[in-house]
Write a protein that holds these residues in place. Sequence first.
Motif: not given
Length: 562
Positions: A522, A491, A436, A548, A550-551
């Motif tokens: 997020e 997030e 991550g 996310t 990562e996306d």
Amino acid sequence: MAVADLIPGVRVLAGYRREWLPKDVVAGVVLTTLLVPQGMAYAELAGLPAITGLYTSVLCLLAYAVFGPSRILVLGPDSSLGPMIAAVLLPLVVADGDPAKAVALASVLALMVGAMLTVAAVAKLGFVADLLSRPTQLGYVNGLALTILIGQLPKLFGFSTDGEGLIGETVAFVRGVAAGETVPAALAIGVSGLVVILALRRWAPKVPGILVAVLGAIAATVWLGLEGRGVSVVGPLPQGFPPFTVPSVEWSELGLLAAGALGITLVSVTDTISTASTFAARTGQEVRGNQEMIGIGAANLAAGLFQGFPVSTSGSRTAVAESAGARSQVTGVVGAAAITLLLVLVPGLLKDLPQPMLAAVVIAASLSLADAAGMRRLWRQRRVEFALATAAFLGVALFGVLPGIAVAVGLSVLNVFRRAWWPYHTVLGRADGVAGFHDVRSYPDAALTPGLVLFRFDAPLIFANARTFRDEIRHLARTEPAPEWIVVAAEPITDIDTTAADMLEDLDEELNAKGISLVFAEMKTPVRTKIDRYKLTRTIDPAHFYPTIEDAVAAFHPRRRT
């Protein structure tokens, strides 16, 4: 709603077990040995006749037994409320010094507190206890402990002063000692009693230290003739029990009483909820905050109608009841009955109790309130919260008890606002050996993607911090080489208000003009719903919302190849 829900005492009686009765009776008798001297001492701490402490103890125990949800919690006169009550009453009775007027004012104060607690319970306002954060509670209680200690020293030394406030009382006490006003016999009996209480608390906690000290002081007063040596005593108590009384005061006095009642209500709720939570955790019970407020509200209303004053939960008396084997509120009923028998049958039993001994009881309570270890822990763990605790301490010590509670509440609210105003924010990177993306402050060697900035903002995005967010994004946009994407790791952002929405719209247009895209990853569904409601996707590309981080990073890399 069932009667048992409104009157928990009904449920206790319905499920009462016969084998509990001996334990409740014994615990009630043991509790009485603490209730009597503390009730009298805390009444005088509040600036009231000692007898009112016994009246108050009886009524609040009976009322809470009926309306209180806890099986074991003990209510009564409290050392933390005493100075607050005195701060309200003193300006109203100082002109004529009439004890009857002081009692009437205190009774009205109790009725106001009871009414406020009941209304708060019906409105389900138990959350008001959260207005005092732990650091500000710590500072407030330490300031209160010092205030109580200094205020009781003259009585311990056998004289009185007319100083006001911590500094005034300290100066007046020092001057009194320097002027030779100390009564040696009073000081000897008071200090001896204090030593006995503290020593037994430390090395023999199961022995009722206060009872031992009180009985010893009475015996010494009688055998040594200390009253003739200048030691003040309680004197004969009125026989019997006070009648039902509706107190009356002047209309002009209601404003100050209401302000004091509000502060007392807040402290009482906070103290009760925290104490109830502690003992509930030991017994596996569930804390019912709103019903607790009804219970202590009923206790205050009952006390106010029988010449009493405001009450709260007592952690020390509850601990005594628990250790003595209490199983239900029958313990409190037994305690109330024992005090009533004392008043009706043997009111002269405590007439030789020396006033310095009552001062020793209060000073012992103040020392148990103080928490120097908690202040040291805050200093080691979080300096900002230590500063908040110190400010609350100084608020009580320098400005008085009631202004001090206002300072404590204000600091708690400001601390919450400060965290929302200047929340933690950081840039994220990919650290070796850790999955991550992580804070570059914790991982200084974390790799950053050229042209891409990952930014995390740890708070709801609201009017108070919208400028902070905008300025941080602008700062990131000015770095060299300039980023192509600024991805907000959203997030932690649990809300976006309309002020922040307008800021985001202007900020996105500003970044677009520089060839920089504002991207979100997020983002929680409720927050994204608000984005759509605000129509921010008119400027922010709807495709720039990723589930996310990562996306988002993966979407950025193909774009770089093109």
